[in-house]
Scaffold this motif. Structure first.
Motif, PDB file in Angstrom:
ATOM      1  N   ASN A 173      12.025 -60.641 -52.825  1.00 42.02           N
ATOM      2  CA  ASN A 173      13.256 -60.010 -53.298  1.00 42.02           C
ATOM      3  C   ASN A 173      13.335 -58.568 -52.814  1.00 42.02           C
ATOM      4  O   ASN A 173      12.391 -57.791 -52.991  1.00 42.02           O
ATOM      5  CB  ASN A 173      13.320 -60.038 -54.823  1.00 42.02           C
ATOM      6  N   THR A 174      14.463 -58.224 -52.207  1.00 44.39           N
ATOM      7  CA  THR A 174      14.715 -56.858 -51.751  1.00 44.39           C
ATOM      8  C   THR A 174      16.091 -56.418 -52.248  1.00 44.39           C
ATOM      9  O   THR A 174      16.896 -57.267 -52.662  1.00 44.39           O
ATOM     10  CB  THR A 174      14.684 -56.758 -50.208  1.00 44.39           C
ATOM     11  N   PRO A 175      16.405 -55.132 -52.222  1.00 50.58           N
ATOM     12  CA  PRO A 175      17.743 -54.679 -52.628  1.00 50.58           C
ATOM     13  C   PRO A 175      18.863 -55.310 -51.797  1.00 50.58           C
ATOM     14  O   PRO A 175      20.014 -55.363 -52.231  1.00 50.58           O
ATOM     15  CB  PRO A 175      17.681 -53.160 -52.421  1.00 50.58           C
ATOM     16  N   ILE A 190      11.159 -53.306 -51.630  1.00 54.46           N
ATOM     17  CA  ILE A 190      11.097 -54.620 -52.255  1.00 54.46           C
ATOM     18  C   ILE A 190      11.120 -54.463 -53.769  1.00 54.46           C
ATOM     19  O   ILE A 190      10.761 -53.416 -54.322  1.00 54.46           O
ATOM     20  CB  ILE A 190       9.827 -55.402 -51.836  1.00 54.46           C
ATOM     21  N   HIS A 191      11.573 -55.524 -54.452  1.00 59.02           N
ATOM     22  CA  HIS A 191      11.570 -55.541 -55.906  1.00 59.02           C
ATOM     23  C   HIS A 191      10.179 -55.918 -56.412  1.00 59.02           C
ATOM     24  O   HIS A 191       9.557 -56.862 -55.907  1.00 59.02           O
ATOM     25  CB  HIS A 191      12.595 -56.546 -56.434  1.00 59.02           C
ATOM     26  N   THR A 192       9.704 -55.168 -57.401  1.00 60.55           N
ATOM     27  CA  THR A 192       8.397 -55.439 -57.991  1.00 60.55           C
ATOM     28  C   THR A 192       8.515 -55.433 -59.512  1.00 60.55           C
ATOM     29  O   THR A 192       9.570 -55.138 -60.071  1.00 60.55           O
ATOM     30  CB  THR A 192       7.358 -54.372 -57.574  1.00 60.55           C
ATOM     31  N   SER A 193       7.426 -55.750 -60.164  1.00 60.55           N
ATOM     32  CA  SER A 193       7.394 -55.715 -61.624  1.00 60.55           C
ATOM     33  C   SER A 193       7.495 -54.293 -62.158  1.00 60.55           C
ATOM     34  O   SER A 193       7.636 -54.082 -63.356  1.00 60.55           O
ATOM     35  CB  SER A 193       6.104 -56.370 -62.132  1.00 60.55           C
ATOM     36  N   ASP A 194       7.418 -53.305 -61.257  1.00 60.27           N
ATOM     37  CA  ASP A 194       7.516 -51.899 -61.637  1.00 60.27           C
ATOM     38  C   ASP A 194       8.678 -51.222 -60.911  1.00 60.27           C
ATOM     39  O   ASP A 194       8.603 -50.053 -60.553  1.00 60.27           O
ATOM     40  CB  ASP A 194       6.191 -51.191 -61.313  1.00 60.27           C
ATOM     41  N   GLY A 195       9.737 -51.997 -60.666  1.00 60.56           N
ATOM     42  CA  GLY A 195      10.912 -51.442 -60.006  1.00 60.56           C
ATOM     43  C   GLY A 195      10.864 -51.608 -58.501  1.00 60.56           C
ATOM     44  O   GLY A 195      10.015 -52.326 -57.948  1.00 60.56           O
ATOM     45  N   VAL A 196      11.763 -50.944 -57.810  1.00 62.34           N
ATOM     46  CA  VAL A 196      11.837 -51.017 -56.349  1.00 62.34           C
ATOM     47  C   VAL A 196      10.824 -50.042 -55.748  1.00 62.34           C
ATOM     48  O   VAL A 196      10.807 -48.861 -56.088  1.00 62.34           O
ATOM     49  CB  VAL A 196      13.262 -50.681 -55.858  1.00 62.34           C
ATOM     50  N   CYS A 286       8.116 -59.490 -56.549  1.00 66.07           N
ATOM     51  CA  CYS A 286       9.065 -60.506 -56.999  1.00 66.07           C
ATOM     52  C   CYS A 286       9.393 -61.460 -55.857  1.00 66.07           C
ATOM     53  O   CYS A 286       9.896 -61.036 -54.802  1.00 66.07           O
ATOM     54  CB  CYS A 286      10.340 -59.857 -57.525  1.00 66.07           C
ATOM     55  N   CYS A 291       5.944 -63.474 -59.849  1.00 65.37           N
ATOM     56  CA  CYS A 291       5.401 -62.200 -59.349  1.00 65.37           C
ATOM     57  C   CYS A 291       4.064 -62.453 -58.661  1.00 65.37           C
ATOM     58  O   CYS A 291       3.100 -62.886 -59.291  1.00 65.37           O
ATOM     59  CB  CYS A 291       5.214 -61.210 -60.497  1.00 65.37           C
TER      60      CYS A 291
END
Length: 345
Positions: A173-175, A190-196, A286, A291
């Motif tokens: 997942n990316t913006p 990239i989207h992570t469990s701690d934001g972008v 993500c 995750c």
């Protein structure tokens, strides 16, 4: 050429398209995944003795104090003797043992690491001899009668330390929407469990598709997946939420993909390329609705010798973060079995 053969309890593979460079392998790697609980102290893991063209032995064993030890002799002279005192703090039931040598450069190393984050200990060795190609194949052939999960052989020193486990085809997942892992590069978000977060580096590596590195399939809709996903057996998945916290007393845990499924893929050829992402901090990436744990390099940047032997050894030092200790813990094997019936897994 790199990997040219491996053997496990189900199959043997040899790269027949590339002939052996000669009777001797001047540089290479002997990679062994061993079930350490099946190795009592003072017991042999692998052992080979030959008489022609001269007497020689190769032995990997667990010594009287529980250390992984290696001895290579030629004509009754110990060319290599090394003991690795890795303490296995995670209690992993499988250890990865890597003996890599480069006779022309007069250097070798014996690394023992756990099977979760591949954190371990390296012992450096001087003046290693070249090894016989046939001897290495004979060692690999001993797997069925040994406590070894697999033996893999390469004709060059292979990196040690954290190994990648994400398929190049995984959708991250990316913006800008999902993108294949193999298309992402340094600087991409990239989207992570701690934001972008930005990608500091992507590491690719080809590995034998067996043991810890065998690809497994995680099927949707289990484990939060919206789409089925293939990763390496050792690749860790991040689980979090109220149920995890209630059951385990932790906000999140890491579980190896191999614990979550028994469905193995058998790719052809028998080598597979995985990737992994170095991020400012170790988090969950993500992908496919779940995750995937990013690489945790701990304090690798502070140890130049270990860094040089790793997949990240060619990166500028200023690019490397100090990850420290991973706040998210790997769920031990026995605890996973206790909680495997919980629907949050």
């Amino acid at each position: 050429m790199a990997w040219f053969a491996y053997s496990d309890h189900h199959s043997d593979w040899r790269d027949t398209q590339v002939p052996a460079s000669g009777p001797l392998v001047p540089s290479g790697t002997l990679l062994v995944q061993v079930r350490i609980n099946d190795c009592p102290n003072n017991s042999s893991i692998l052992k080979l003795s030959e008489r022609s063209p001269w007497p020689r032995t190769i032995e990997l064993w667990v010594n009287q104090t529980g250390q992984i030890s290696l001895r290579i002799t030629a004509a009754d002279r110990a060319d290599v003797f090394a003991e690795n005192g890795f303490g296995n703090p995670t209690g992993a039931k499988d250890l990865l043992v890597t003996y890599a040598w480069d006779a022309p450069r007069h250097a070798a190393y014996l690394t023992v690491s756990d099977s979760a984050g591949f954190h371990g200990q390296t012992v450096h060795i001087n003046n290693p001899p070249p090894l016989f190609h046939a001897d290495l194949l004979r060692l690999a052939a001993q797997v069925p009668a040994s406590p070894v999960a697999f033996v893999a052989l390469s004709d060059r020193p292979e990196p040690v330390g954290p190994m990648p486990g994400i398929s190049l085809l995984s959708l991250i997942n990316t913006p800008d929407g999902p993108r294949r892992a193999g298309e992402l590069t340094t600087g991409d978000l990239i989207h992570t469990s701690d934001g972008v977060l930005p990608i500091l580096a992507r590491a690719n590596h080809s590995l034998p598709a067996t043991g810890l590195f065998a690809p497994v399939v995680l099927h949707a809709p289990f484990h939060g997946l919206k789409q089925s996903l293939s990763v390496a057996r050792h690749q860790q998945i991040v689980f979090e939420g109220s149920e995890v916290e209630y059951d385990l007393g932790q906000r999140s845990v890491l579980i190896s993909a191999g614990h979550l499924t028994r469905e193995l893929l058998k790719p052809k050829p028998a080598l597979i390329t995985y990737c992994q992402f170095l991020l400012p901090r170790p988090v969950g990436i993500c992908a496919h609705g779940t995750c995937l744990a990013s690489v945790n390099i701990g304090r690798l940047r502070r140890n130049r010798e270990d860094l040089a032997l790793s997949l990240f050894g060619n990166l500028p030092e200023e690019l490397l973060p100090d990850h420290g200790e991973y706040a998210t813990k790997t769920l031990p094997d026995h605890m996973f079995r206790m909680h495997a019936d919980g629907h949050h897994f």
